[in-house]
Design a protein around this motif. Sequence first.
Motif, PDB file in Angstrom:
ATOM      1  N   VAL B  24       0.871  -1.180   0.000  1.00  0.00           N
ATOM      2  CA  VAL B  24       0.000   0.000   0.000  1.00  0.00           C
ATOM      3  C   VAL B  24       0.911   1.234   0.000  1.00  0.00           C
ATOM      4  O   VAL B  24       2.101   1.143   0.253  1.00  0.00           O
ATOM      5  CB  VAL B  24      -0.947   0.048   1.227  1.00  0.00           C
ATOM      6  CG1 VAL B  24      -1.890  -1.137   1.222  1.00  0.00           C
ATOM      7  CG2 VAL B  24      -0.164   0.140   2.519  1.00  0.00           C
ATOM      8  N   ARG B  25       0.287   2.376  -0.273  1.00  0.00           N
ATOM      9  CA  ARG B  25       1.050   3.616  -0.344  1.00  0.00           C
ATOM     10  C   ARG B  25       0.578   4.557   0.749  1.00  0.00           C
ATOM     11  O   ARG B  25      -0.615   4.638   1.028  1.00  0.00           O
ATOM     12  CB  ARG B  25       0.798   4.271  -1.704  1.00  0.00           C
ATOM     13  CG  ARG B  25       2.061   4.681  -2.410  1.00  0.00           C
ATOM     14  CD  ARG B  25       1.831   5.477  -3.655  1.00  0.00           C
ATOM     15  NE  ARG B  25       0.817   5.016  -4.589  1.00  0.00           N
ATOM     16  CZ  ARG B  25       0.477   5.713  -5.668  1.00  0.00           C
ATOM     17  NH1 ARG B  25       1.075   6.876  -5.932  1.00  0.00           N
ATOM     18  NH2 ARG B  25      -0.443   5.272  -6.491  1.00  0.00           N
ATOM     19  N   GLN B  32       6.118   9.928  -0.834  1.00  0.00           N
ATOM     20  CA  GLN B  32       5.294   8.740  -1.046  1.00  0.00           C
ATOM     21  C   GLN B  32       6.058   7.503  -0.584  1.00  0.00           C
ATOM     22  O   GLN B  32       7.155   7.234  -1.048  1.00  0.00           O
ATOM     23  CB  GLN B  32       4.932   8.609  -2.529  1.00  0.00           C
ATOM     24  CG  GLN B  32       4.144   9.808  -3.047  1.00  0.00           C
ATOM     25  CD  GLN B  32       3.434   9.501  -4.355  1.00  0.00           C
ATOM     26  OE1 GLN B  32       3.124   8.349  -4.641  1.00  0.00           O
ATOM     27  NE2 GLN B  32       3.170  10.540  -5.138  1.00  0.00           N
ATOM     28  N   ILE B  48       8.758   5.650  -5.009  1.00  0.00           N
ATOM     29  CA  ILE B  48       9.150   6.153  -6.326  1.00  0.00           C
ATOM     30  C   ILE B  48      10.167   5.213  -6.967  1.00  0.00           C
ATOM     31  O   ILE B  48      11.217   4.933  -6.399  1.00  0.00           O
ATOM     32  CB  ILE B  48       9.787   7.559  -6.224  1.00  0.00           C
ATOM     33  CG1 ILE B  48       8.930   8.489  -5.374  1.00  0.00           C
ATOM     34  CG2 ILE B  48      10.069   8.131  -7.615  1.00  0.00           C
ATOM     35  CD1 ILE B  48       7.784   9.138  -6.071  1.00  0.00           C
ATOM     36  N   LYS B  53      10.982   7.386 -12.213  1.00  0.00           N
ATOM     37  CA  LYS B  53      10.545   8.511 -11.382  1.00  0.00           C
ATOM     38  C   LYS B  53       9.041   8.467 -11.091  1.00  0.00           C
ATOM     39  O   LYS B  53       8.462   9.470 -10.704  1.00  0.00           O
ATOM     40  CB  LYS B  53      10.885   9.875 -12.053  1.00  0.00           C
ATOM     41  CG  LYS B  53      12.329  10.007 -12.539  1.00  0.00           C
ATOM     42  CD  LYS B  53      13.260  10.353 -11.393  1.00  0.00           C
ATOM     43  CE  LYS B  53      14.680  10.613 -11.874  1.00  0.00           C
ATOM     44  NZ  LYS B  53      15.342   9.365 -12.324  1.00  0.00           N
ATOM     45  N   MET B  54       8.415   7.337 -11.332  1.00  0.00           N
ATOM     46  CA  MET B  54       6.983   7.251 -11.088  1.00  0.00           C
ATOM     47  C   MET B  54       6.720   6.495  -9.781  1.00  0.00           C
ATOM     48  O   MET B  54       7.469   5.591  -9.404  1.00  0.00           O
ATOM     49  CB  MET B  54       6.292   6.522 -12.255  1.00  0.00           C
ATOM     50  CG  MET B  54       6.386   7.283 -13.560  1.00  0.00           C
ATOM     51  SD  MET B  54       5.635   8.919 -13.410  1.00  0.00           S
ATOM     52  CE  MET B  54       6.431   9.789 -14.768  1.00  0.00           C
ATOM     53  N   ALA B  55       5.620   6.860  -9.124  1.00  0.00           N
ATOM     54  CA  ALA B  55       5.333   6.308  -7.792  1.00  0.00           C
ATOM     55  C   ALA B  55       4.611   4.971  -7.898  1.00  0.00           C
ATOM     56  O   ALA B  55       3.423   4.874  -7.636  1.00  0.00           O
ATOM     57  CB  ALA B  55       4.492   7.307  -7.009  1.00  0.00           C
ATOM     58  N   VAL B  56       5.321   3.930  -8.301  1.00  0.00           N
ATOM     59  CA  VAL B  56       4.671   2.658  -8.619  1.00  0.00           C
ATOM     60  C   VAL B  56       5.096   1.486  -7.730  1.00  0.00           C
ATOM     61  O   VAL B  56       4.525   0.402  -7.837  1.00  0.00           O
ATOM     62  CB  VAL B  56       4.951   2.263 -10.093  1.00  0.00           C
ATOM     63  CG1 VAL B  56       4.326   3.271 -11.034  1.00  0.00           C
ATOM     64  CG2 VAL B  56       6.452   2.158 -10.356  1.00  0.00           C
ATOM     65  N   ARG B  59       2.934  -0.980  -5.926  1.00  0.00           N
ATOM     66  CA  ARG B  59       2.105  -1.832  -6.767  1.00  0.00           C
ATOM     67  C   ARG B  59       2.900  -2.958  -7.419  1.00  0.00           C
ATOM     68  O   ARG B  59       2.444  -3.596  -8.361  1.00  0.00           O
ATOM     69  CB  ARG B  59       1.405  -0.972  -7.829  1.00  0.00           C
ATOM     70  CG  ARG B  59       0.332  -0.072  -7.215  1.00  0.00           C
ATOM     71  CD  ARG B  59      -0.226   0.902  -8.220  1.00  0.00           C
ATOM     72  NE  ARG B  59       0.568   2.127  -8.323  1.00  0.00           N
ATOM     73  CZ  ARG B  59       0.412   3.033  -9.274  1.00  0.00           C
ATOM     74  NH1 ARG B  59      -0.485   2.844 -10.206  1.00  0.00           N
ATOM     75  NH2 ARG B  59       1.159   4.129  -9.281  1.00  0.00           N
ATOM     76  N   ILE B  61       5.095  -6.685  -7.414  1.00  0.00           N
ATOM     77  CA  ILE B  61       4.957  -8.014  -6.797  1.00  0.00           C
ATOM     78  C   ILE B  61       6.116  -8.224  -5.827  1.00  0.00           C
ATOM     79  O   ILE B  61       7.268  -7.924  -6.159  1.00  0.00           O
ATOM     80  CB  ILE B  61       4.954  -9.111  -7.876  1.00  0.00           C
ATOM     81  CG1 ILE B  61       3.668  -9.000  -8.694  1.00  0.00           C
ATOM     82  CG2 ILE B  61       5.088 -10.500  -7.255  1.00  0.00           C
ATOM     83  CD1 ILE B  61       3.546 -10.039  -9.780  1.00  0.00           C
ATOM     84  N   ALA B  72       9.356  -6.043  -7.035  1.00  0.00           N
ATOM     85  CA  ALA B  72       9.717  -5.827  -8.442  1.00  0.00           C
ATOM     86  C   ALA B  72       8.954  -4.605  -8.955  1.00  0.00           C
ATOM     87  O   ALA B  72       7.745  -4.508  -8.778  1.00  0.00           O
ATOM     88  CB  ALA B  72       9.332  -7.051  -9.270  1.00  0.00           C
ATOM     89  N   PRO B  74       6.772  -2.542 -11.184  1.00  0.00           N
ATOM     90  CA  PRO B  74       5.827  -3.027 -12.199  1.00  0.00           C
ATOM     91  C   PRO B  74       6.103  -2.444 -13.573  1.00  0.00           C
ATOM     92  O   PRO B  74       5.516  -2.914 -14.548  1.00  0.00           O
ATOM     93  CB  PRO B  74       4.462  -2.568 -11.673  1.00  0.00           C
ATOM     94  CG  PRO B  74       4.744  -1.465 -10.735  1.00  0.00           C
ATOM     95  CD  PRO B  74       6.132  -1.675 -10.189  1.00  0.00           C
ATOM     96  N   ILE B  75       6.978  -1.440 -13.655  1.00  0.00           N
ATOM     97  CA  ILE B  75       7.202  -0.869 -14.987  1.00  0.00           C
ATOM     98  C   ILE B  75       8.263  -1.659 -15.744  1.00  0.00           C
ATOM     99  O   ILE B  75       7.956  -2.325 -16.729  1.00  0.00           O
ATOM    100  CB  ILE B  75       7.510   0.637 -14.904  1.00  0.00           C
ATOM    101  CG1 ILE B  75       6.284   1.360 -14.314  1.00  0.00           C
ATOM    102  CG2 ILE B  75       7.800   1.197 -16.306  1.00  0.00           C
ATOM    103  CD1 ILE B  75       6.225   2.846 -14.494  1.00  0.00           C
ATOM    104  N   TYR B  76       9.516  -1.647 -15.294  1.00  0.00           N
ATOM    105  CA  TYR B  76      10.533  -2.410 -16.029  1.00  0.00           C
ATOM    106  C   TYR B  76      11.110  -3.582 -15.236  1.00  0.00           C
ATOM    107  O   TYR B  76      12.121  -4.152 -15.621  1.00  0.00           O
ATOM    108  CB  TYR B  76      11.637  -1.485 -16.538  1.00  0.00           C
ATOM    109  CG  TYR B  76      11.127  -0.488 -17.569  1.00  0.00           C
ATOM    110  CD1 TYR B  76      10.342  -0.908 -18.644  1.00  0.00           C
ATOM    111  CD2 TYR B  76      11.402   0.872 -17.463  1.00  0.00           C
ATOM    112  CE1 TYR B  76       9.854  -0.007 -19.571  1.00  0.00           C
ATOM    113  CE2 TYR B  76      10.920   1.788 -18.397  1.00  0.00           C
ATOM    114  CZ  TYR B  76      10.143   1.337 -19.452  1.00  0.00           C
ATOM    115  OH  TYR B  76       9.662   2.219 -20.377  1.00  0.00           O
TER     116      TYR B  76
END
Lengths: 848, 117
Positions: B24-25, B32, B48, B53-56, B59, B61, B72, B74-76
């Motif tokens: 959770v965030r 963040q 972040i 630079k995105m707050a992911v 989210r 796994i 991990a 979730p983007i790359y």
Amino acid sequence: MSKQKIVVVGNGMVGHKFIDNMIQHEAADQYDVITFSEEPRLAYDRVQLSSYFAGATADDLMLTSEGYYQESGVSYVLNDKVVEIKSDENKVVTASGREEAYDKLVLATGSFPFVPPIPGKDQPHCLVYRTIEDLEDITASAKQSKVGVVVGGGLLGLEAANALQNLGLQVHVVEFAPRLMAVQLDEGGGDLLRKKISSLGVQIHTEKNTKEIIDGEECRYRMNFADGSFLETDMILFSAGIRPQDELARQFNIEIGERGGIVVNNFCETSVKDIYAVGECALWNGRIFGLVAPGYTMAKVAASHISGGSEEFTGADMSTKLKLLGVDVASIGDAQGRTPGCLSYVYQDGVADVYKRIIVSEDRTKLLGAVLVGDVEAYGTLQQMCVLGMDLPESPEALILPSVDGGGGAVMGVDALPDAASICSCHDVSKGQICCAVQDGAMTIGDIKSATKAGTGCGGCVALATQVMNSELTKLGVEVNTDLCEHFAHTRQELYHIVRVEKIKSFDDLIEKHGKGLGCDICKPAAASILASCWNDYVLKDEHAGLQDTNDHFMANMQKNGTYSVVPRVAGGEITPDKLIALGQVAKTYNLYTKITGGQRIDLFGAQQHELPLIWKELIDAGFETGHAYGKSLRTVKSCVGSTWCRYGVLDSVGMAIRLEDRYKGLRAPHKIKFGVSGCTRECAEAQSKDVGVIATEHGWSLYLCGNGGMKPRHADLFATGLDDETLITYIDRFLMFYVRTGDRLQRTSVWMDNLDGGLDYLKQVVIDDKLNVCAELESEMAQVVGTYQCEWKTTIEDPEKLKRFRTFVNSDEKDNTVVFVEERSQIRPATDEELVRFVESTESEMA
Amino acid sequence: MSNTNDYSWASVCESADVPSMVGVRALLNGEQVAIFRIKGQLYAVSAIDPFTKMAVLARGIVGDLKGKVVVASPIYKQHFVLEDGSCLEDETVSIKTYPIRESNGKIELAIAEAIAA
Ligand SMILES: Cc1cc2nc3c(=O)[nH]c(=O)nc-3n(C[C@H](O)[C@H](O)[C@H](O)COP(=O)(O)OP(=O)(O)OC[C@H]3O[C@@H](n4cnc5c(N)ncnc54)[C@H](O)[C@@H]3O)c2cc1C
């Protein structure tokens, strides 16, 4: 620093390619390029020259335009031949007297047609075939002629013969050698080609040495041959080979080869400082390359070297495949079988007029060359085997024998890809680079990612990269580790069986009994997918939620800035006006970017996680359901309007598409699945590029399987024809469940098929003949999935506990401030990095 | 985290707000923070993703690799060690970690000023 001046002599195909390379170069503004052409126009496509006779105009053939050169700052002088090189002053002089200084000089003067020194060759209707002006002359001459002779039975000569025949002449080909295409073909191939071409009305005369051309009696000219025979003709086209245009080099002390050609090294540099030569005028390693592709490579190498790069020219494959007078001909590698000790296999079909020969090494392990006439289907595979030096199969003759059951000869997986094949397009990683990484010790896909970056962009190539790696490891004699990851010493197929047989319902249970540790981002989504394929539970059930990739978890597609896109299902692409309006309303309310997808539905971008349930509440109220665009599952069934509206439609393709989409929606699989349904064989739904393609015919549905568009396109295989609705669905049920059972993690059906032992025939035996005795099982498994479908979004918005998961922050109602949008073409888009920096600066200064 | 008693703590949410194995965030003074509960143990790291630079990261796994508990992106898909914030794929990159504890049914994070002091 002042700009470097680059002078390019000749604006043919390769000269232009060189200039284009310089224009595309990142430091293009550091160079001034000027080019001189002897011809009255900029570069055109000489390779397609003959299409001029089929109606193409000079404009159609242009490779570039004066406008493009002007925009790009390239100067050009047409109709002015360079006649002098003053290499000690770094200057060239043209026929019109213009002097131009250079820092670098590039000779791209091409070649000229060789006309044998026959007395009488310089008469008005004795022509050559190289430029647009030559074609104009030929057309004019043909109008005043009935009979035409082409001197030279090589590639170009036969192309010219074709052209003359199309111009309505009675055509003869006169060849000095004992057979046609003597450079490319062996005797058998040449004989068959001759037979075929003769049957088209072109008369072939081999072993003829023309002694003189004199006035004719019946026609304009008479050609007298050394053997005493003669031939009368109204025009003569010389196509007896080409010679490198090395006149300038010859006169101004640049080294040339014994039999002509400007000598260059691996960087395309000539013997004189600052002077390069590229294309057909260049002689590399004692060889001239009379094809355009090697010339293009040279252009790239020279441009790279001039701008400080280090690319090298390392030779080129001269294999050719073409259609001559309607006859397919191909020649690969050592087509003549000149390699000492080589052996050959020949296949000849005197009825269908097919000739195939492969030349293999003495030990029968490597392919050295091949000749194909009449049937060139094997060209691609053979050419790659030859160029890549791949090992031959056990019985090499299978490569050229026709397949009795139509199943295609030697089908190959990743091994058939050339080294240069691009595997990861995000980071431009080739198959060769991945193989090198393996040779340097990479053993897992993780190693490959760190060594080459392949698979770290969009990730779409991971499965393909893994196959390349495995195949290379096998070649190196390393035992390939097919474990899913460090937590499970099993393949995906094995885990699938374990889950089914032991009726395992959760990841915790699975890892406790069959794995170790906590799991990871490889095994968790894989297990989630298997569990869903088998038991079809709600994906956000507590025990499954943590297994899902963010897309499956939030049931939306994460985009580059961490926001999501939302795609409701629009089965078959059919949508009512009310629903269309509802979509627009939702997009407007939440300020979402909207775009039509390739799968005939609408994607709404830019939603933050807490907005997803709000958006879905409205969509569900409007009658939508989830589109699974986020899942490794059925995506869309694309369709054309079919017989309901279309004048050509044979069956109701939209009706079938909706039926299929409704049946298989929600089915979790190793990877995404796309369908297409076309209402007739015009195939407007492009079904043959889909995992499952259905095409209507007068006799019922045709079913195509395992096609793919995208990164590695694959034409779907025709699986069955003349099917009624029920049989069609039964076959698709069985096929899908068999794929779900046996596919690898993230393996599309196309790759799965390429790797399936026994291929299409085996799949037919399983699905149609029930060879494995599993069809009843497969059908009941599918029935279970179909029967337990639920719209995951509907379930979610009805459960307050689940909705909590969508909060952006557990302790605040603020929005995520890292998400910034700007407007473009009247819609939002994510801010670029530079825009983000500016945004932060301006908010900081506002705050100050 | 032996001397956690030295920090001053801010309560960010209820214990029940942080499920097991799913991130959770939370917002902590404008930062963040991604919070995870794995096999009973709490972790807090910057949300972040340093690569995008995105707050992911909340989210991503979670799991373990070579014995280390990781999330991990979730983007790359780079992996970050939750214990110390290091990145398994790139040793030059790391993310901030935050002291975290559970007390009286609340999840608490250490306040930045207190850490600096
Ligand atoms: C009918 C035909 C069919 C062909 N089909 C194929 C095919 O199927 N596949 C294939 O790979 N190749 C094919 N080729 C060969 C291909 O066209 C050549 O390989 C290619 O054009 C070579 O490019 P180049 O730039 O080196 O030479 P060119 O395209 O010939 O260009 C050289 C240019 O330099 C100019 N020039 C020469 N000297 C001077 C000077 N001193 N000053 C100013 N200008 C000068 C010439 O006028 C010419 O415009 C075909 C060729 C022909 C004629």
